[in-house]
Design a protein around this motif. Structure first.
Motif, PDB file in Angstrom:
ATOM      1  N   PHE A   2      34.087  55.382  46.470  1.00  0.00           N
ATOM      2  CA  PHE A   2      34.147  54.147  46.568  1.00  0.00           C
ATOM      3  C   PHE A   2      34.687  53.700  48.249  1.00  0.00           C
ATOM      4  N   ASN A   3      36.062  54.482  48.297  1.00  0.00           N
ATOM      5  CA  ASN A   3      36.757  54.302  49.430  1.00  0.00           C
ATOM      6  C   ASN A   3      35.982  54.900  50.502  1.00  0.00           C
ATOM      7  N   LYS A   4      35.445  56.122  50.451  1.00  0.00           N
ATOM      8  CA  LYS A   4      34.743  56.772  51.628  1.00  0.00           C
ATOM      9  C   LYS A   4      33.674  56.092  51.940  1.00  0.00           C
ATOM     10  N   PHE A   5      32.631  55.430  51.079  1.00  0.00           N
ATOM     11  CA  PHE A   5      31.595  54.524  51.579  1.00  0.00           C
ATOM     12  C   PHE A   5      31.955  53.343  52.229  1.00  0.00           C
ATOM     13  N   TYR A   6      33.153  52.717  51.646  1.00  0.00           N
ATOM     14  CA  TYR A   6      33.602  51.629  52.334  1.00  0.00           C
ATOM     15  C   TYR A   6      34.151  51.761  53.807  1.00  0.00           C
ATOM     16  N   LEU A   7      34.849  52.920  53.956  1.00  0.00           N
ATOM     17  CA  LEU A   7      35.241  52.985  55.271  1.00  0.00           C
ATOM     18  C   LEU A   7      34.310  53.448  56.233  1.00  0.00           C
ATOM     19  N   TYR A   8      33.011  54.197  55.658  1.00  0.00           N
ATOM     20  CA  TYR A   8      32.024  54.649  56.487  1.00  0.00           C
ATOM     21  C   TYR A   8      31.263  53.376  57.001  1.00  0.00           C
ATOM     22  N   SER A   9      31.061  52.432  56.117  1.00  0.00           N
ATOM     23  CA  SER A   9      30.314  51.307  56.206  1.00  0.00           C
ATOM     24  C   SER A   9      31.041  50.392  57.302  1.00  0.00           C
ATOM     25  N   LEU A  10      32.408  50.227  57.198  1.00  0.00           N
ATOM     26  CA  LEU A  10      33.193  49.570  57.861  1.00  0.00           C
ATOM     27  C   LEU A  10      33.135  50.084  59.512  1.00  0.00           C
ATOM     28  N   SER A  11      33.266  51.434  59.435  1.00  0.00           N
ATOM     29  CA  SER A  11      33.238  52.113  60.768  1.00  0.00           C
ATOM     30  C   SER A  11      32.092  51.775  61.619  1.00  0.00           C
ATOM     31  N   ILE A 176      51.089  42.691  51.893  1.00  0.00           N
ATOM     32  CA  ILE A 176      50.707  43.387  51.016  1.00  0.00           C
ATOM     33  C   ILE A 176      51.434  44.689  51.214  1.00  0.00           C
ATOM     34  N   ASN A 177      51.969  45.335  50.230  1.00  0.00           N
ATOM     35  CA  ASN A 177      52.549  46.714  50.483  1.00  0.00           C
ATOM     36  C   ASN A 177      51.281  47.802  50.506  1.00  0.00           C
ATOM     37  N   CYS A 178      50.897  47.871  51.779  1.00  0.00           N
ATOM     38  CA  CYS A 178      49.590  48.896  51.619  1.00  0.00           C
ATOM     39  C   CYS A 178      50.131  50.586  51.589  1.00  0.00           C
ATOM     40  N   SER A 179      51.254  50.960  51.804  1.00  0.00           N
ATOM     41  CA  SER A 179      51.801  52.118  51.401  1.00  0.00           C
ATOM     42  C   SER A 179      51.701  52.456  50.125  1.00  0.00           C
ATOM     43  N   LEU A 180      51.635  51.639  49.190  1.00  0.00           N
ATOM     44  CA  LEU A 180      51.498  51.782  47.639  1.00  0.00           C
ATOM     45  C   LEU A 180      50.076  51.560  47.056  1.00  0.00           C
ATOM     46  N   TYR A 181      49.270  50.908  48.115  1.00  0.00           N
ATOM     47  CA  TYR A 181      47.983  50.356  47.677  1.00  0.00           C
ATOM     48  C   TYR A 181      47.094  51.347  47.375  1.00  0.00           C
ATOM     49  N   LYS A 182      46.367  51.295  46.354  1.00  0.00           N
ATOM     50  CA  LYS A 182      45.546  52.535  45.926  1.00  0.00           C
ATOM     51  C   LYS A 182      44.331  51.827  45.019  1.00  0.00           C
ATOM     52  N   ILE A 183      43.264  52.463  45.515  1.00  0.00           N
ATOM     53  CA  ILE A 183      42.007  52.022  44.720  1.00  0.00           C
ATOM     54  C   ILE A 183      41.279  53.093  44.075  1.00  0.00           C
ATOM     55  N   ASP A 184      40.973  53.431  42.962  1.00  0.00           N
ATOM     56  CA  ASP A 184      40.473  54.519  42.178  1.00  0.00           C
ATOM     57  C   ASP A 184      38.680  54.454  42.640  1.00  0.00           C
ATOM     58  N   ASP A 185      38.259  55.621  41.859  1.00  0.00           N
ATOM     59  CA  ASP A 185      36.891  56.001  42.268  1.00  0.00           C
ATOM     60  C   ASP A 185      35.961  54.692  41.790  1.00  0.00           C
ATOM     61  N   ILE A 189      42.118  48.667  41.549  1.00  0.00           N
ATOM     62  CA  ILE A 189      43.455  48.523  42.300  1.00  0.00           C
ATOM     63  C   ILE A 189      44.417  48.836  41.492  1.00  0.00           C
ATOM     64  N   VAL A 190      45.121  49.955  41.535  1.00  0.00           N
ATOM     65  CA  VAL A 190      46.242  50.547  40.648  1.00  0.00           C
ATOM     66  C   VAL A 190      47.428  49.934  40.914  1.00  0.00           C
ATOM     67  N   ILE A 191      47.994  49.166  39.959  1.00  0.00           N
ATOM     68  CA  ILE A 191      49.500  48.389  40.308  1.00  0.00           C
ATOM     69  C   ILE A 191      50.712  49.149  39.731  1.00  0.00           C
ATOM     70  N   GLN A 192      50.488  50.062  39.038  1.00  0.00           N
ATOM     71  CA  GLN A 192      51.776  50.716  38.148  1.00  0.00           C
ATOM     72  C   GLN A 192      51.031  52.268  37.644  1.00  0.00           C
ATOM     73  N   LYS A 343      45.953  48.738  36.120  1.00  0.00           N
ATOM     74  CA  LYS A 343      45.037  48.546  37.233  1.00  0.00           C
ATOM     75  C   LYS A 343      44.262  47.119  37.399  1.00  0.00           C
ATOM     76  N   ILE A 344      43.931  46.536  38.499  1.00  0.00           N
ATOM     77  CA  ILE A 344      43.092  45.371  38.252  1.00  0.00           C
ATOM     78  C   ILE A 344      42.012  45.500  39.168  1.00  0.00           C
ATOM     79  N   ARG A 345      41.049  44.660  38.768  1.00  0.00           N
ATOM     80  CA  ARG A 345      39.689  44.551  39.729  1.00  0.00           C
ATOM     81  C   ARG A 345      39.135  42.988  39.697  1.00  0.00           C
ATOM     82  N   PRO A 346      38.621  42.801  40.799  1.00  0.00           N
ATOM     83  CA  PRO A 346      38.133  41.479  40.835  1.00  0.00           C
ATOM     84  C   PRO A 346      36.967  41.108  39.899  1.00  0.00           C
ATOM     85  N   ILE A 347      36.901  39.732  39.334  1.00  0.00           N
ATOM     86  CA  ILE A 347      35.898  39.749  38.381  1.00  0.00           C
ATOM     87  C   ILE A 347      34.666  39.193  39.244  1.00  0.00           C
TER      88      ILE A 347
END
Length: 347
Positions: A2-11, A176-185, A189-192, A343-347
């Protein structure tokens, strides 16, 4: 993935946007230059006043010819005579005749000058607006974009300034604390995350507000960041649990919100489903408590101290996912966990 596709699309999007901006900027610059040059010429017309009468033109062989074409022989100058009497004042001559005498042409030229000035001002405004849009393009709207923009400089340990509403014209920013911000595949968004007890979770209020740990290991994202994220739109919560006896279970909630620091990060959670049992509803509408900030409903003691952790304690808890590892890390209170991931995810 998910992250790789997002970053590629963004770039790719930013690359094409940047090329379009440069082309548009060059066009505006050319138009601006043409208007400015035309304006300069219009403001400095070659208007010169000249007379059309010639008094005397020199001839050949020492002769001169007057305007009446009468030839006069020029001899040696004699003595200067006495000054004559002052003559009568002559009549006023005709006004100077200019190269451009057509008043309508002058008015037309003035209108052209005004049009050029107006066009020049419009071009300047368009360039300024374009600059503002380019700046807007590179303002991060989430941590993924922030990490992309700052990938060469790395991620700072502090809170990053994010502009989550920029696409709808709202330039309000959040931290936002982006140094701890993590999104799984799967886009959560992982919060703990806990799995080996390597990070001490018995910490004070400020640590839980800002976040701590390592996003590639055990960590807590931070109450301020969780509040900022869940205040943007509706989110659901999922908690994956592994018990010491080897059982793997989960609890999911269709609505999850963490309030502001003014509300002591009050929890609002509902809509349970899953296999682990509902151990969060008991903590609904409760403020967050740490050993140095007692906001629970238990009047006789601080639940964070009793549970060796920090949580949305009531009197005291059904779940204690930030409790001391191996002793108080539980769901429910009488069970011991091996790992947890919130972990949380938008509805």
């Amino acid at each position: 993935m998910f992250n790789k596709f997002y970053l590629y699309s963004l770039s790719r999007a930013k690359m094409y946007s940047w090329r379009l901006f440069k082309a548009f900027e060059i066009i505006l610059l050319i138009l601006h230059t043409v208007c400015t040059r035309a304006q300069e010429h219009a403001l400095s017309p070659p208007y010169t006043c000249t007379t059309t009468t010639t008094l005397c033109q020199p001839g050949a062989n020492g002769h001169t010819y007057s305007n009446d074409d009468i030839q006069v022989t020029q001899g040696r100058p004699g003595k200067r005579g006495a000054a004559g009497e002052k003559g009568e004042r002559g009549q006023k001559g005709d006004p100077c005749q200019c190269d451009v005498a057509d008043e309508e042409a002058m008015r037309s030229l003035r209108r052209t000058m005004e049009t050029l000035q107006s066009t020049n001002r419009d071009m300047q405004k368009k360039v300024e607006n374009l600059d503002a849009r380019v700046n807007l393009l590179f303002l991060p709207s989430n941590c993924i974009e922030y990490m992309y923009v700052n990938e060469r400089n790395g991620i700072s340990d502090g809170l990053a300034e994010i502009y989550p509403w920029k696409n709808i014209g709202n330039m309000s920013s959040v931290l936002i604390n982006c140094s701890l911000y993590k999104i799984d595949d799967n886009g959560w968004i992982v919060i703990q995350k806990r799995y080996d007890g390597s990070v001490d979770f018995y910490r004070n209020w400020e640590a839980y507000v800002q976040g701590f740990g390592n996003k590639d290991g055990e960590f807590w994202l931070g109450l301020k960041t969780i509040h900022q994220i869940t205040s943007l739109r509706s989110y659901k919560l999922r908690i994956d649990l592994t018990f010491k006896n080897g059982a793997v279970k989960y609890a999911q909630y269709s609505s999850f919100v963490v309030g502001s620091e003014l509300d002591k990060f009050k929890l609002t959670v509902s809509g349970y489903s899953g296999t682990a049992g509902d151990k969060m509803t008991y903590h609904n509408d409760r403020a967050f408590t740490t050993f140095d900030a007692d906001n629970d409903m238990y009047s006789s003691a601080n639940c964070a101290v009793r549970g060796n952790g920090a949580w949305w304690y009531n009197t005291c808890y059904d779940s204690n996912l930030n409790g001391r590892y191996n002793t108080d890390f539980s769901w429910p209170y009488d069970s011991i966990l091996l790992s947890s991931e919130m972990k949380i995810r938008p509805i």
